[in-house]
Design a protein around this motif. Structure first.
Motif, mmCIF file in Angstrom:
data_model
loop_
_atom_site.group_PDB
_atom_site.id
_atom_site.type_symbol
_atom_site.label_atom_id
_atom_site.label_comp_id
_atom_site.label_asym_id
_atom_site.label_seq_id
_atom_site.Cartn_x
_atom_site.Cartn_y
_atom_site.Cartn_z
ATOM 1 N N TRP A 1 0.861 -1.195 0.000
ATOM 2 C CA TRP A 1 0.000 0.000 0.000
ATOM 3 C C TRP A 1 0.887 1.231 0.000
ATOM 4 N N THR B 1 -10.994 7.340 -1.273
ATOM 5 C CA THR B 1 -10.164 7.479 -2.473
ATOM 6 C C THR B 1 -8.704 7.184 -2.149
ATOM 7 N N ILE C 1 -8.154 3.342 -1.283
ATOM 8 C CA ILE C 1 -8.185 2.391 -2.403
ATOM 9 C C ILE C 1 -7.051 2.665 -3.386
ATOM 10 N N SER C 2 -6.782 3.941 -3.619
ATOM 11 C CA SER C 2 -5.749 4.273 -4.608
ATOM 12 C C SER C 2 -4.373 3.753 -4.191
ATOM 13 N N CYS D 1 -7.545 5.267 -10.465
ATOM 14 C CA CYS D 1 -8.361 4.675 -9.391
ATOM 15 C C CYS D 1 -9.040 5.783 -8.574
ATOM 16 N N VAL E 1 -13.074 6.245 -8.199
ATOM 17 C CA VAL E 1 -13.800 6.236 -6.921
ATOM 18 C C VAL E 1 -14.641 7.511 -6.779
#
Lengths: 309, 476
Positions: free
Chosen positions: B205, B256, B259-260, B285, B289
């Motif tokens: 991540w 946002t 998830i990004s 992404c 979103v």
């Protein structure tokens, strides 16, 4: 000095396809009992919901006890006891549990909850049935419990939407007594109902709504004092001389006779009415009856809706 | 006399947990426990059968029954006409949400936790994944219940907007939504952890590696947090609190960003050759979103004429706070959509060497199609009020299915199904007209959507606003 409990200014309310309240403005004073009357679909329930801050108006302002209902809805909720027209109960709970639950929800201090439950049960006459399930109650007792739930936090303002619908005569009498008792405690009450004769027992004011607009706001005591009274004077052997004499009485307008009874409208004061009776007696007019027909809430309503006033 | 946890929770306990039910559940489990040592004689020991059975009993009770209970908690109030009592009371939104979600599922959790305890004693995975697996199962149940409640509240709010609040009947959809979420989480995380010891070995991540078990737990907590916030906000709105859309404006970027991060890639050396960083996937992404949230709120709020009227009235009265309160959520999402779209377009223009740069025109085209759809649905809601429920879906079917097929048939071109990261229909020559399209040519890709958006705007201004003014005069 009268203090405004409810102030409504230019209130408009829309449902998706139509406007149901149009520029409604009125004031209701503290300690009054106001009958909200009007034909079906006039917007009474919507107006009551806006006053109780249960629905948000499209525009306009509702102030309850000095609090703007749009800005401080929860303060208004806390000030208000509300019984909706088609209310429900937690049928699986006992009456005591229903009242206790509502006392908790209304933040009645924990130590006072049992006492308050007992007080309200006494007030609405359900003490003997506190351990029964709400689902087993008759319509009248359900109504009593509903009012009890609205009263549990001792609100300043009580809004009752059609509280007497479906009640038997005994329950209606009990409801009248209860509302008179609450009025004596200084509570401000708004009652919506179609049964005008019952509202007459306890209401001080009447607000007539028609087609989403305020048709008239009437202070009933003032209305009764201002409006003409209908006198029915029974005179034995009624003759022309009697009629001539009555025609000359100030503030009295003879409208007709029925057998030996003269029907007349009298617009004088109560003292002047007493003077008229005394004059009839001293002039040896053979009066066998002297009655005044009271103007009822129904008359006031009819005056407003028929445009007579 | 005081209540247990919250007044609503206590009431739910009175209603849902009568003494005979409280005794029945452990008795049943005890019987199952008692016969666990037996042999079924079909090669399956009773202990194994119990292990499987108890797991699925937990799933059935907590996921299915629990989602049903949570989805009907609000509906019961509406149906039995008791909601006004709660609404006019002094109970706080937090107390109400907790009481409704956890109170309505109190018995479900009572049985579920006993199942879990029985299961715990028959399972032999290492302690660490087992603890996480148990957490995932609990989280899956809670998430499912919150989602079911959230959907039932939003269904209730939608019906209230259309003036139909007395009948109740949110339908089965909220329950199904809750079950899907709970099942997915159980299957994807809890069962995986129980069977293999780990749901995922690691999570990358924003270019950082995180432990699979912990990051999954964090992800679930993040989901539950926002689901709970959603429930809280819905109930708060129902209790007539003034609601400014701050929370939504925090929710959109937080989701946002979360998830990004999964799509962020680091610079890397591949076969000795430096491969420059590609920021387009996380930007794409982020845009997707924001765009999805904006588009969903645009569609859901398009029918709420009263909100627009209140906004207009507040603006005319220069009551800025009231205007912000009545601002539709799609408008508050718009800055994020524009920002992420700008970022994506900028990156695409600067990084032409990446194949994903072709998504830039597609993103702008998607925005233009959304503008077209926004004007179209608002026009339909204003001009076809009574038929809007039929007209709006019809518009989408026409715009995205029927017209493309007719156009395609007229042009004599055949359909080609292309398999790539996303399977999609390749519609040569006509796809720019009807769909956002990955392409190198900006003008060719954007000209048709732009034309349609302008046309939809013209129709809206010409007909919808005029009709709206006429209707307002009529009802006044």
């Amino acid at each position: 000095m009268t203090i405004a409990m409810i102030e409504v200014e230019k209130l408009n309310f829309d449902y998706p396809d139509k406007r149901v309240l149009h520029d409604i403005s009125f004031t209701i004073n503290e300690g009054s009992v106001t009958a909200l009357v009007g034909p079906n679909g006039a917007g009474k329930t919507t107006l009551l919901r806006c006053i109780a801050a249960l629905d948000r108006a499209h525009s306009g302002k509702v102030t309850i006890g000095g609090k703007d209902a749009a800005d401080f809805p929860r303060d208004v909720h806390h000030m208000t006891g509300y019984l909706s027209d088609f209310f429900g109960l937690y049928d699986g709970l006992s009456l005591r549990q229903c009242l206790t639950y509502m006392a908790w929800c209304q933040k009645v201090p924990a130590s006072e909850v049992p006492k308050r439950v007992a007080e309200v049960a006494e007030q609405v006459g359900i003490t003997a049935r506190l351990e029964e399930k709400a689902g087993t109650l008759s319509r009248g007792y359900r109504q009593r419990l509903g009012i009890g739930l609205a009263l549990i936090h001792n609100p300043q303002l009580l809004i009752l939407d059609e509280p007497a619908s479906g009640m038997d005569p005994d329950a209606r009498i009990a409801l009248s007594q209860m509302i008179r008792g609450l009025r004596a405690q200084g509570k401000t009450i708004i009652v919506s109902s179609h049964i005008l004769t019952e509202l007459e027992d306890y209401c001080t004011d009447m607000l007539v709504i028609k087609d989403g607009r305020v048709a008239q706001q009437v202070q009933l005591q003032e209305y009764a004092a201002k409006t003409v009274r209908v006198l029915r004077i029974g005179i034995a052997n009624l003759g022309v001389s009697h009629m001539d004499m009555l025609q000359r009485v100030p503030n009295l307008k003879v409208t007709g006779t029925e057998n030996n009874v003269v029907v007349a409208e009298f617009s004088g004061t109560e003292e002047e009415q007493q003077g008229l009776l005394r004059k009839l007696m001293t002039d040896n007019v053979p009066v066998f009856s002297f009655t005044t027909t009271q103007h009822t809430l129904q008359d006031a309503y009819m005056d407003v809706t028929s445009g007579r006033k | 006399m005081t209540y247990f946890v919250t007044p609503e929770f206590h009431r739910q306990i009175w209603t849902k947990c009568p003494p005979f039910k409280m005794v029945a559940a452990p008795l049943l489990l005890l019987v199952m426990w008692g016969i666990a040592g037996g042999d079924l004689g079909i090669g399956l020991r009773m202990n194994d059968a119990l292990k499987i059975g108890i797991f699925y009993l937990f799933v059935l009770v907590v996921m299915v029954w629990g989602s049903y209970e949570a989805s009907t908690a609000m509906d019961e109030e509406i149906r039995s006409r008791t909601w006004d009592y709660q609404k006019v009371s002094a109970i706080s939104p937090l107390q109400l949400v907790f009481g409704k979600v956890f109170g309505s599922t109190a018995y479900v959790w009572y049985v579920g936790l006993m199942c879990m305890a029985v299961y715990r004693t028959t399972f032999d995975v290492p302690l660490r994944p087992e603890i996480y697996a148990m957490f995932y199962m609990l989280a899956a149940g809670i998430a499912g219940h919150l989602v079911a409640f959230l959907f039932s509240m939003s269904s209730f709010a939608a019906r209230a907007r259309h003036g139909a609040v007395k009948g109740g009947g949110a339908g089965i959809f909220p329950c199904i939504a809750g079950i899907i979420v709970a099942f997915y989480m159980t299957r994807a995380y809890a069962m995986n952890a129980l069977q293999t010891g780990i749901p995922y070995s690691y999570l990358k991540w924003y270019n950082e590696y995180f432990d699979g078990l912990e990051s999954t737990a964090c992800g679930l907590t993040f989901f539950i947090f926002w689901a709970a916030v959603g429930c809280y906000r819905m109930v708060r709105a129902e209790l007539m609190y003034r609601m400014w859309p701050w929370v939504w404006m925090v929710f959109v970027p937080s989701v946002t960003i979360a998830i990004s991060g999964i799509f962020a890639r680091s610079p890397a050396y591949l076969l000795g050759e430096f491969k420059p960083v590609n920021l387009i996937p996380p930007a794409l992404c982020a845009f997707s979103v924001c765009f999805t949230l904006g588009y969903a709120t645009l569609l859901s709020e398009s029918s709420d004429r009263r909100k627009y009227e209140r906004l207009g009235a507040s603006l005319r009265a220069r009551a800025w706070g009231r205007a912000f309160e009545n601002t539709p959520l799609w408008i508050t999402t718009l800055p994020y959509v524009v920002l992420t779209a700008g970022l994506l377009v900028g990156l695409c223009l600067m990084s032409q060497q990446f194949a994903s740069a072709r998504f830039g025109p597609a993103a702008v085209a998607a925005l233009l199609f959304a503008v077209r759809d926004g004007f179209a649905v608002h026009t339909l809601h204003n001009t076809q009020r009574k038929r809007a429920a039929f007209a709006v879906p019809l518009y989408f079917v026409m715009a995205y299915a029927v017209l493309p097929v007719i156009f395609l048939a007229a042009s004599g071109t055949t359909l080609q199904l292309r398999r790539s990261m996303f399977s999609y229909l390749e519609l040569p020559q006509v796809q720019e007209i009807f769909y956002p399209h990955r392409a190198d040519e900006w003008m060719a890709t954007l000209s048709m959507p732009l034309l349609q958006a302008v046309l939809a705007c013209f129709v809206f201004l010409r007909f919808a606003l005029k009709t709206d003014a006429t209707n307002r005069n009529a009802v006044s």
